[in-house]
Design an enzyme around this catalytic site. Structure first.
Site, PDB file in Angstrom:
ATOM      1  N   HIS A  58       1.199  -1.457  -0.156  1.00  0.00           N
ATOM      2  CA  HIS A  58       0.358  -0.169   0.387  1.00  0.00           C
ATOM      3  C   HIS A  58       1.359   0.855   0.096  1.00  0.00           C
ATOM      4  CE1 HIS A  58      -4.145   2.052   0.903  1.00  0.00           C
ATOM      5  NE2 HIS A  58      -3.258   3.211   1.062  1.00  0.00           N
ATOM      6  N   HIS A  60       1.716   4.859  -2.461  1.00  0.00           N
ATOM      7  CA  HIS A  60       1.342   6.089  -3.289  1.00  0.00           C
ATOM      8  C   HIS A  60       2.269   6.952  -3.930  1.00  0.00           C
ATOM      9  CE1 HIS A  60      -2.979   6.321  -1.637  1.00  0.00           C
ATOM     10  NE2 HIS A  60      -2.439   6.512  -0.272  1.00  0.00           N
ATOM     11  N   GLN A 151      -9.390   9.485  -4.875  1.00  0.00           N
ATOM     12  CA  GLN A 151      -8.965  10.513  -4.332  1.00  0.00           C
ATOM     13  C   GLN A 151     -10.192  11.071  -3.407  1.00  0.00           C
ATOM     14  OE1 GLN A 151      -5.834  10.829  -1.792  1.00  0.00           O
ATOM     15  NE2 GLN A 151      -7.640  11.344  -1.226  1.00  0.00           N
ATOM     16  N   HIS A 209      -9.644   2.067  -0.095  1.00  0.00           N
ATOM     17  CA  HIS A 209      -9.187   2.407   0.699  1.00  0.00           C
ATOM     18  C   HIS A 209     -10.719   3.032   1.837  1.00  0.00           C
ATOM     19  CE1 HIS A 209      -5.644   4.248  -0.926  1.00  0.00           C
ATOM     20  NE2 HIS A 209      -5.272   4.724   0.123  1.00  0.00           N
ATOM     21  N   GLU A 212     -11.351   4.455   6.947  1.00  0.00           N
ATOM     22  CA  GLU A 212     -10.271   5.538   7.215  1.00  0.00           C
ATOM     23  C   GLU A 212     -10.363   6.680   7.814  1.00  0.00           C
ATOM     24  OE1 GLU A 212      -7.385   6.725   3.967  1.00  0.00           O
ATOM     25  OE2 GLU A 212      -5.643   6.697   6.059  1.00  0.00           O
ATOM     26  N   ASP A 308       2.631   3.453   2.805  1.00  0.00           N
ATOM     27  CA  ASP A 308       1.344   3.763   2.538  1.00  0.00           C
ATOM     28  C   ASP A 308       1.656   6.191   1.987  1.00  0.00           C
ATOM     29  OD1 ASP A 308      -0.620   5.139   2.230  1.00  0.00           O
ATOM     30  OD2 ASP A 308      -1.300   5.954   4.351  1.00  0.00           O
TER      31      ASP A 308
HETATM   32 FE   FE2 Z   1      -3.235   5.487   1.129  1.00  0.00          FE
END
Ligand code: FE2
Length: 410
Positions: A58, A60, A151, A209, A212, A308
Site C-alpha cells: 500500500h 502512493h 482520491q 481505502h 479510514e 503508505d
Molecule cells: Fe493510502
C-alpha cells in the site's frame, strides 16, 4: 552442474540452521545445508539473514517526495494540500521523476514489489500515465502493481467513473475506492457496489481505502465484506486502513465484523506509521488508530502492513523501511511475543505477496531468485535494529552489495 549463483551459509526466516541457496536461470534451484555445486558467482553469507524481498502493498507513488508541508498534521489537510498540488504542480515528468527516485531508494532498502494507488480524479490522468510508464521501465528492479484510486471520491465529479475506467484501460491493474470520502454516506455504499461490479466484469483485484476515519458508525468494511462474499471474490479483495474499527463497538467488531470478514476471505492492509499519525486527532483520551491486527490474524485473515506515504502531503517522514513499518505495527498491535514478532515480519513479506498475488514469491526451489541479505542473524534481530540491507539480488543477479568484503566472484 554449474549454477549461476551460490549464496553460502545464510540464516533464513524459514530454516532453523544456516543453509546454502543455489540459483540458476533466475530461479532458486536448491536450498540445503551444504551445496557443493560449482557456481559462476558465490556470495559468502557469513550467517547473515537471507530473506525474500520486502513487499509494500500500500503506497502512493504519485505523491511521494512532494514534501508539501502539512501544518496541522491531519488527513484532511493532506487531502486539501494534495488537491492544490495537483492543480498547480503536477506533470507527467514530475510524477515519473519523484516516483523513480523513490523506487531506486526502495530497491536499495530491499523492497521489490510495490502496490501503488494512483489518483484518477485528475482529468488528464497524469499520474496514471507516468506510473504505467515507470512500471514498465523499472520492471528489472521492482514489480509495480497500480490501483485506480478516486482520491476525491468516485461520486465527487461526474467524469470520475470514466477516468477510472480509462486508467484501467491504460494498464492500471487494480480497482480502488474511498467510500468514507464520498459526499454522502449512501454514496460510499453505492461506490462499493459499482467498483466491485467493475472489478468482477474485468476480472481485476480490488483494494479499497475503507473506513479510514475515526467514525465509530462507519460500516463500509461490512458492506465490502458482504459484497466480497456475494460475488465469490474471496482472496481478491482488500480493505486498506479500516482504522474506524479501533473505535467501533467491541462486540460488533469481534462477534460480527471480523467473523464476517474471515468468512468472506477479505484481505486487510494496515499502515501503522500513517494510521497512528493521522488517526485519533480529534479525541481525548487517544485511541490506537489502527485495525486490530492481532485479532484479524487470529481469525485467519491475510493481513499485510505497508508504508503508505513517504515525504508527501500526509507524512513528512518515511524511509522505505519495511522493518520500521513492521516494528511500529508490533508496538501498536501488541505483537511482541516471539512468534508474534515473526508474524509481523511476514506482514511485510509473504502475507502482502499473497495479497498482491505475486507469482513464485519466496525462497523455495522454483521461486524467482529475488532475495536480500540483511545484517542480522534472525528476523527478530533484523526488526530490532532495522538491519542494513547489504546484498540485493534480483532475478538471480547481485545488483547491490554494500558488504563488499564478504563477497567474491568464482
Ligand atoms: Fe493510502
Amino acid at each position: 552442474m554449474m549454477v549461476d549463483l551460490l549464496v553460502r551459509n545464510v540464516h533464513t526466516p524459514y530454516h532453523s540452521d544456516p543453509v546454502d541457496i543455489a540459483v540458476n536461470n533466475t530461479r532458486v534451484e536448491q536450498v540445503a545445508s551444504r551445496i557443493e555445486t560449482p557456481a559462476r558467482r558465490t556470495v559468502e553469507g557469513q550467517r547473515r539473514l537471507a530473506i525474500p524481498p520486502f513487499v509494500d502493498a500500500h503506497f502512493h507513488l504519485d505523491s511521494v517526495l512532494t514534501r508539501v508541508p502539512n501544518l496541522s498534521g491531519t488527513l484532511r489537510e493532506g487531502i486539501d494540500n494534495w488537491a492544490r498540488y495537483k492543480q498547480d504542480n503536477l506533470s507527467v515528468e514530475d510524477v515519473y521523476d519523484r516516483a523513480r527516485r523513490y523506487c531506486e531508494h526502495a530497491f536499495a532498502m530491499g523492497i521489490q514489489a510495490i502496490r501503488s494507488h494512483v489518483d484518477v480524479c485528475d482529468p488528464q490522468l497524469r499520474g496514471a500515465e507516468a506510473l504505467t510508464r515507470l512500471k514498465r521501465d523499472i520492471a528489472d528492479r521492482i514489480d509495480i502493481q497500480l490501483v485506480a484510486f478516486p482520491q476525491d471520491g468516485f461520486f465527487s465529479a461526474p467524469q470520475v467513473r470514466q477516468q477510472l475506467l480509462k486508467a484501467l484501460d491504460m494498464g492500471v491493474d487494480v480497482v480502488g475506492g474511498i467510500p468514507h470520502n464520498e459526499p454522502m454516506y449512501q454514496q460510499g455504499t453505492e461506490s462499493l457496489h459499482e467498483l466491485m461490479q467493475i472489478a468482477a466484469e474485468r476480472g481485476l483485484l480490488v483494494d479499497i481505502h475503507c473506513d479510514e476515519s475515526d467514525d465509530p458508525n462507519s460500516r463500509h468494511v461490512e458492506t465490502l465484506a458482504a459484497l466480497t462474499a456475494r460475488s465469490g471474490m474471496g482472496g481478491r479483495v482488500t480493505a486498506s486502513h479500516i482504522t474506524a474499527t479501533a473505535v467501533m463497538d467491541a462486540y460488533y467488531v469481534s462477534r460480527k465484523l471480523i467473523p464476517m470478514m474471515a468468512g468472506a476471505g477479505i484481505n486487510v492492509i494496515c499502515n501503522p506509521l500513517i494510521n497512528i499519525h493521522l488517526g485519533g486527532h480529534f479525541s481525548y483520551p487517544k485511541h490506537r488508530a489502527m485495525a486490530p491486527i492481532r485479532e484479524l490474524l487470529a481469525a485467519g485473515l491475510t493481513v499485510g502492513c505497508a508504508q503508505d506515504c513517504n515525504e508527501d502531503p500526509w507524512y513528512p517522514l518515511g524511509n522505505a523501511d519495511m522493518l520500521e513499518v513492521a516494528r511500529m505495527g508490533a508496538h501498536i498491535g501488541h505483537m511482541m511475543g516471539l512468534d508474534a514478532l515473526r508474524t509481523m515480519f511476514d506482514t511485510v513479506t509473504t502475507l502482502p505477496a499473497t495479497i498482491m498475488q505475486l507469482p513464485d514469491y519466496g525462497l523455495e526451489p522454483g521461486c524467482r531468485a529475488n532475495l536480500v541479505l540483511v545484517g542480522a542473524e534472525s528476523v527478530i534481530d533484523a526488526l530490532r535494529i532495522s538491519a542494513p540491507r547489504e546484498v540485493v539480488i534480483r532475478h538471480g543477479h547481485v545488483v547491490i552489495e554494500s558488504g563488499a568484503p564478504r563477497t567474491d566472484s568464482a
